[in-house]
Design an enzyme around this catalytic site. Structure first.
Site, PDB file in Angstrom:
ATOM      1  N   HIS A  42       0.913  -1.166  -0.031  1.00 28.86           N
ATOM      2  CA  HIS A  42       0.144   0.086  -0.116  1.00 28.86           C
ATOM      3  C   HIS A  42       0.943   1.405   0.134  1.00 28.86           C
ATOM      4  CE1 HIS A  42      -3.310  -3.034   1.381  1.00 28.86           C
ATOM      5  NE2 HIS A  42      -3.778  -2.075   0.327  1.00 28.86           N
ATOM      6  N   ASN A  43       1.567   1.574  -1.129  1.00 23.77           N
ATOM      7  CA  ASN A  43       2.379   2.495  -1.320  1.00 23.77           C
ATOM      8  C   ASN A  43       1.863   3.578  -2.321  1.00 23.77           C
ATOM      9  OD1 ASN A  43       3.413   1.276  -3.598  1.00 23.77           O
ATOM     10  ND2 ASN A  43       4.631   0.090  -2.137  1.00 23.77           N
ATOM     11  N   PHE A  44       2.692   4.416  -2.869  1.00 24.80           N
ATOM     12  CA  PHE A  44       2.239   5.289  -3.925  1.00 24.80           C
ATOM     13  C   PHE A  44       2.301   4.660  -5.265  1.00 24.80           C
ATOM     14  CE2 PHE A  44       3.272   8.963  -6.965  1.00 24.80           C
ATOM     15  CZ  PHE A  44       2.163   9.666  -6.776  1.00 24.80           C
ATOM     16  N   ARG A  45       3.119   3.759  -5.484  1.00 23.97           N
ATOM     17  CA  ARG A  45       3.189   3.014  -6.848  1.00 23.97           C
ATOM     18  C   ARG A  45       1.724   2.287  -6.888  1.00 23.97           C
ATOM     19  NH1 ARG A  45       6.762  -1.208  -6.034  1.00 23.97           N
ATOM     20  NH2 ARG A  45       7.136  -0.289  -3.934  1.00 23.97           N
ATOM     21  N   HIS A  46       1.239   1.751  -5.804  1.00 23.90           N
ATOM     22  CA  HIS A  46      -0.298   1.183  -5.848  1.00 23.90           C
ATOM     23  C   HIS A  46      -1.242   2.204  -5.940  1.00 23.90           C
ATOM     24  CE1 HIS A  46      -3.710  -0.820  -4.932  1.00 23.90           C
ATOM     25  NE2 HIS A  46      -3.947  -0.131  -3.908  1.00 23.90           N
ATOM     26  N   HIS A  82      -7.341   6.945  -2.528  1.00 21.34           N
ATOM     27  CA  HIS A  82      -8.139   5.836  -1.890  1.00 21.34           C
ATOM     28  C   HIS A  82      -7.359   5.139  -0.767  1.00 21.34           C
ATOM     29  CE1 HIS A  82      -5.918   2.871  -4.215  1.00 21.34           C
ATOM     30  NE2 HIS A  82      -6.308   2.150  -3.345  1.00 21.34           N
ATOM     31  N   ASP A  83      -5.591   5.094  -0.691  1.00 20.61           N
ATOM     32  CA  ASP A  83      -5.177   4.446   0.341  1.00 20.61           C
ATOM     33  C   ASP A  83      -4.217   5.452   1.085  1.00 20.61           C
ATOM     34  OD1 ASP A  83      -6.244   1.867   0.414  1.00 20.61           O
ATOM     35  OD2 ASP A  83      -5.071   1.155  -1.150  1.00 20.61           O
ATOM     36  N   TYR A 203       1.230  -8.835   4.217  1.00 20.47           N
ATOM     37  CA  TYR A 203       0.492  -9.745   5.022  1.00 20.47           C
ATOM     38  C   TYR A 203       1.270 -10.522   5.951  1.00 20.47           C
ATOM     39  CZ  TYR A 203      -3.595  -9.566   1.887  1.00 20.47           C
ATOM     40  OH  TYR A 203      -4.936  -9.025   1.338  1.00 20.47           O
ATOM     41  N   GLN A 232      -3.908 -16.620  -4.595  1.00 18.71           N
ATOM     42  CA  GLN A 232      -4.424 -15.905  -5.903  1.00 18.71           C
ATOM     43  C   GLN A 232      -5.810 -16.827  -6.480  1.00 18.71           C
ATOM     44  OE1 GLN A 232      -3.371 -13.251  -4.897  1.00 18.71           O
ATOM     45  NE2 GLN A 232      -3.372 -12.340  -6.803  1.00 18.71           N
TER      46      GLN A 232
END
Ligand code: ZN
Length: 332
Positions: A42-46, A82-83, A203, A232
């Site tokens: 959950h970083n800026f690339r995401h 959003h995050d 996780y 997945q």
């Protein structure tokens, strides 16, 4: 990434629509970037991937034919924000660990509420307020599709989606945001697979901490229970495919460009799982063979030992015990 996001706002006509000062847009994007943490996932690339997917969907589905430019602006901005300030630990952890965020939001979607609060905090500064020139009603509509409302219970979305897209068109925006948020598997394998590693890393960080703090651990986050394909397959099969297939009922273009790659990804992970299982099976049978050849050796040695010590054994009540001790020693 910053200049590409900036380009999206210009190209979609959002700068004109909201009368955004181009310098404020640059400052706002920079501020948003600074407010994403350096988490494995959950970083800026995401944030960029989700926003880029939204931009792609806007073009793929020609959303401007069904929505006003204002709606496109709301969609893209929600994706960008959003995050915001995601701490790298999910809502379950926040609630179970009774974190400051969970207390602040009374256990109600603490993360989504927080992302939303940070987004509007950034907008409250005139230097980074891209909506400074919109009227009150428009600003109200922007707030109505805040990131926290896209929720984190995606399985419920699967069931509700069909009714939502048909009957409540305004919810379509939230559904699209959710789709983009979990769309990594739509991308080529070279891009999507490293993201699974990043997600699992985040996780595992959480589950390790939960174990240390004596909190409940979700099996899908546990490094001892989950592998890349097992993580997945179910997610693609039961969440992603039904969700994108439902959206494809409204926007048929999605089927070829997004649903089909998801099916290919599912097949690939199933193949990966079969290979993993075969390797596991081979390791197990190798161990079994080793063990049985060792025990055959033990029996042969034991027989030899029995033969050579037959006289002593016949006269000694402890001989049987002595043999058992030798045998035990070998096992250790
Ligand atoms: Zn996200």
């Amino acid at each position: 990434m910053l200049s590409l996001l900036e380009h999206m706002y210009h190209e979609l006509g959002l700068v004109e629509e909201f009368n955004i000062n181009p310098i404020v847009l640059k400052r706002w994007l920079l501020c948003v970037q600074e407010n994403y943490r350096n988490n494995p996932f959950h970083n800026f690339r995401h944030c960029f991937c989700v926003s880029q997917m939204m931009y792609g969907m806007i073009h793929l589905c020609k959303l401007w034919e069904r929505m006003a430019t204002e709606d496109l602006g709301i969609l893209l901005t929600a994706a960008v924000c959003h995050d915001l300030d995601h701490p790298g630990y999910n809502n379950t952890y926040q609630i179970n660990a009774r974190t400051e965020l969970a207390i602040r939001y009374n256990d109600i979607s603490p993360l989504e509420n927080h992302h939303c609060a940070v987004a509007f905090q950034i907008l409250s500064n005139p230097e980074t307020n891209i909506f400074a020139n919109v009227d009150k009603d428009t600003f109200k509509r922007i707030r109505a599709v805040s990131p926290y409302r896209h929720g984190d219970n995606i399985i419920q979305w699967g069931y509700l989606l069909f009714f939502l897209v048909r009957k409540l068109f305004k919810f379509l925006k939230m559904v699209l945001i959710k789709c983009c948020d979990i769309s990594n598997e739509v991308r080529p394998m070279e891009v999507s697979e490293p993201w699974v590693d990043c997600l699992l890393e985040e996780y595992f960080n959480q589950s390790d901490r939960e174990k240390m703090e004596g909190l409940p651990v979700a099996p899908f986050m546990d490094r001892d229970k989950v592998t890349k394909p097992t993580a997945q397959i179910g997610f693609i099969k039961f969440v992603l495919i039904p969700m994108f297939e439902t959206v494809a009922k409204v926007f048929t273009q999605i089927d070829e460009v997004m649903v089909q790659p998801l099916k290919t990804a599912k097949d690939r992970y199933e193949e990966m799982k079969s290979v993993e299982e075969a390797q596991k099976q081979a390791t197990l049978s190798r161990r079994k063979d080793k063990k049985s050849s060792r025990s055959t050796g033990e029996t042969t040695m034991a027989a030899a030992s029995t033969k050579s010590n037959s006289h002593t054994q016949m006269n000694s009540p402890s001989s049987g015990r002595a043999f058992r001790c030798w045998n035990w020693g070998q096992r250790v």
